[in-house]
Design a protein around this motif. Sequence first.
Motif, PDB file in Angstrom:
ATOM      1  N   ASN A 193     -19.888 -24.602  29.620  1.00 11.38           N
ATOM      2  CA  ASN A 193     -20.421 -22.833  29.928  1.00 11.38           C
ATOM      3  C   ASN A 193     -21.143 -22.856  31.261  1.00 11.38           C
ATOM      4  O   ASN A 193     -22.134 -23.565  31.409  1.00 11.38           O
ATOM      5  CB  ASN A 193     -21.586 -22.909  28.882  1.00 11.38           C
ATOM      6  N   PHE A 221     -22.913 -20.773  32.612  1.00 11.67           N
ATOM      7  CA  PHE A 221     -24.286 -20.052  32.490  1.00 11.67           C
ATOM      8  C   PHE A 221     -25.466 -20.978  32.044  1.00 11.67           C
ATOM      9  O   PHE A 221     -26.549 -20.956  32.551  1.00 11.67           O
ATOM     10  CB  PHE A 221     -24.041 -18.680  32.028  1.00 11.67           C
ATOM     11  N   ALA A 254     -26.002 -23.477  34.772  1.00 13.99           N
ATOM     12  CA  ALA A 254     -26.662 -22.870  35.715  1.00 13.99           C
ATOM     13  C   ALA A 254     -28.378 -22.780  35.606  1.00 13.99           C
ATOM     14  O   ALA A 254     -28.895 -22.695  36.536  1.00 13.99           O
ATOM     15  CB  ALA A 254     -26.172 -21.270  35.826  1.00 13.99           C
ATOM     16  N   ARG A 290     -26.972 -22.318  39.748  1.00 15.09           N
ATOM     17  CA  ARG A 290     -25.507 -22.226  40.090  1.00 15.09           C
ATOM     18  C   ARG A 290     -24.739 -22.126  38.900  1.00 15.09           C
ATOM     19  O   ARG A 290     -24.804 -22.860  38.057  1.00 15.09           O
ATOM     20  CB  ARG A 290     -25.036 -23.463  41.257  1.00 15.09           C
ATOM     21  N   THR A 291     -23.595 -21.117  39.136  1.00 13.28           N
ATOM     22  CA  THR A 291     -22.525 -21.064  37.965  1.00 13.28           C
ATOM     23  C   THR A 291     -21.517 -21.437  38.450  1.00 13.28           C
ATOM     24  O   THR A 291     -20.312 -21.557  37.731  1.00 13.28           O
ATOM     25  CB  THR A 291     -22.529 -19.521  37.838  1.00 13.28           C
ATOM     26  N   THR A 325     -19.260 -20.029  40.301  1.00  9.95           N
ATOM     27  CA  THR A 325     -18.078 -19.026  40.281  1.00  9.95           C
ATOM     28  C   THR A 325     -18.593 -17.899  41.551  1.00  9.95           C
ATOM     29  O   THR A 325     -19.826 -18.026  41.935  1.00  9.95           O
ATOM     30  CB  THR A 325     -18.458 -18.095  39.126  1.00  9.95           C
ATOM     31  N   ARG A 366     -23.349  -6.149  40.026  1.00 10.50           N
ATOM     32  CA  ARG A 366     -23.119  -6.677  38.727  1.00 10.50           C
ATOM     33  C   ARG A 366     -22.477  -7.983  39.301  1.00 10.50           C
ATOM     34  O   ARG A 366     -23.068  -9.052  38.291  1.00 10.50           O
ATOM     35  CB  ARG A 366     -21.866  -5.980  38.017  1.00 10.50           C
ATOM     36  N   SER A 400     -25.427 -10.546  40.044  1.00  9.01           N
ATOM     37  CA  SER A 400     -26.172 -11.098  39.000  1.00  9.01           C
ATOM     38  C   SER A 400     -25.926 -12.477  38.281  1.00  9.01           C
ATOM     39  O   SER A 400     -26.694 -13.258  37.844  1.00  9.01           O
ATOM     40  CB  SER A 400     -26.446  -9.954  37.911  1.00  9.01           C
ATOM     41  N   THR A 401     -24.322 -12.757  38.299  1.00  6.73           N
ATOM     42  CA  THR A 401     -24.148 -14.076  37.959  1.00  6.73           C
ATOM     43  C   THR A 401     -23.357 -14.834  38.706  1.00  6.73           C
ATOM     44  O   THR A 401     -23.427 -16.346  38.819  1.00  6.73           O
ATOM     45  CB  THR A 401     -23.099 -13.568  36.612  1.00  6.73           C
ATOM     46  N   ALA A 402     -22.682 -14.381  39.771  1.00  5.66           N
ATOM     47  CA  ALA A 402     -21.905 -15.294  40.801  1.00  5.66           C
ATOM     48  C   ALA A 402     -22.833 -15.737  41.736  1.00  5.66           C
ATOM     49  O   ALA A 402     -24.026 -15.396  42.239  1.00  5.66           O
ATOM     50  CB  ALA A 402     -20.760 -14.489  41.416  1.00  5.66           C
ATOM     51  N   ASP A 403     -22.337 -16.975  42.639  1.00  2.00           N
ATOM     52  CA  ASP A 403     -23.203 -17.584  43.353  1.00  2.00           C
ATOM     53  C   ASP A 403     -23.006 -17.115  44.729  1.00  2.00           C
ATOM     54  O   ASP A 403     -23.955 -17.089  45.518  1.00  2.00           O
ATOM     55  CB  ASP A 403     -22.763 -18.890  43.821  1.00  2.00           C
TER      56      ASP A 403
END
Length: 353
Positions: A73, A75, A78, A83-84, A86, A135, A138-141
Amino acid sequence: MTEPKTQGPAATTEAAKKHARAGKGNATIYDIAKVAGVNPSTVSRALSKPGRVSAKTQKLIEDAAAELNYQVNPFARALPTGRTNTFGLIVADITNPTFFDIIRGAETTGTARDYTLVLAESAESAATELTAARRMMSTADGLILASPRMDDDDIRALSRDKPVVVINREVEGVPCVIPDVRKGIGEAVRSLAANGHKKLAFVAGPARSWMSARRWEGVQAACEWSRLEPVRVESSKPTVDGGRQVARDVLATKATAVLTYNDLLAIGLMQELQAGGMVVPDQISIVGFDDIFGADFTTPPLTTVRSPLGECGSGAAALLLELLHGNGDPGGILRVETELVLRGSSGRLLPKG
């Protein structure tokens, strides 16, 4: 520290089968630990930093993870690192073949570095692009923007949050990958001049396209050198349909040669002119831009200025990953060359009558 006693391969497989029969959901490191007969902390070390456990235990844990179809996973990973693994890629139009090689180049480079690419499109809208970028951030590096339509200030604001790389656009203070159009356009214009053409129409791309403006500048400079008269024609959209719609405007210029913002416009224009009875290239020469997949499927095959799209994608991903690991120039520019690809849609202008 002595590692806990581990099970053998047969016991590992049998334990994994019991897990599957129990109808459990996604496997966790605790499930792997139970199957492999080790502590959860050992599993964590083996999966996050290989080499910190013995080779025998590492293989046992990897086998157990495979048996359980364990998926990392990003997330959850991270949480301790931030870091994800991605990165995002936003393209102007997902249906445009221009972006196919860019996407593949970026994905190939990312995969080689254990990064996953997340894709979105702006549909040629600056507002949609900015929303998608926020958007993703908020999640990608980090983020790659291919032919972005948003303002420079918005791009710079995004880059202050996380690393951003731009393709087909120069933004001060942000790393960019830019095809140098001068060589390819110069070759195209000189070829047309040598074939007897005196007037060249340039079919422009979207009004907010930075690259369309650079290509028009390149056409003007090359025409001045080769003594051709350039004229600019606006298009409604950079698509095959847009090329069809602009045919009447092109004919109204009396130009005998055309260079379009991209290959899709060139293909649509050629189809419409041929439907009206014109012979390409005897009566009018047509040159596209980018050399997309399928550019040579037309009749006649399309002459075009090749842009190294795969190199742009891989180069942008490499720049982004360097920034993510504390290297690279945060304002650097990578320039790649373009070149003319001669095919059947351009040639010598035949005299009338």
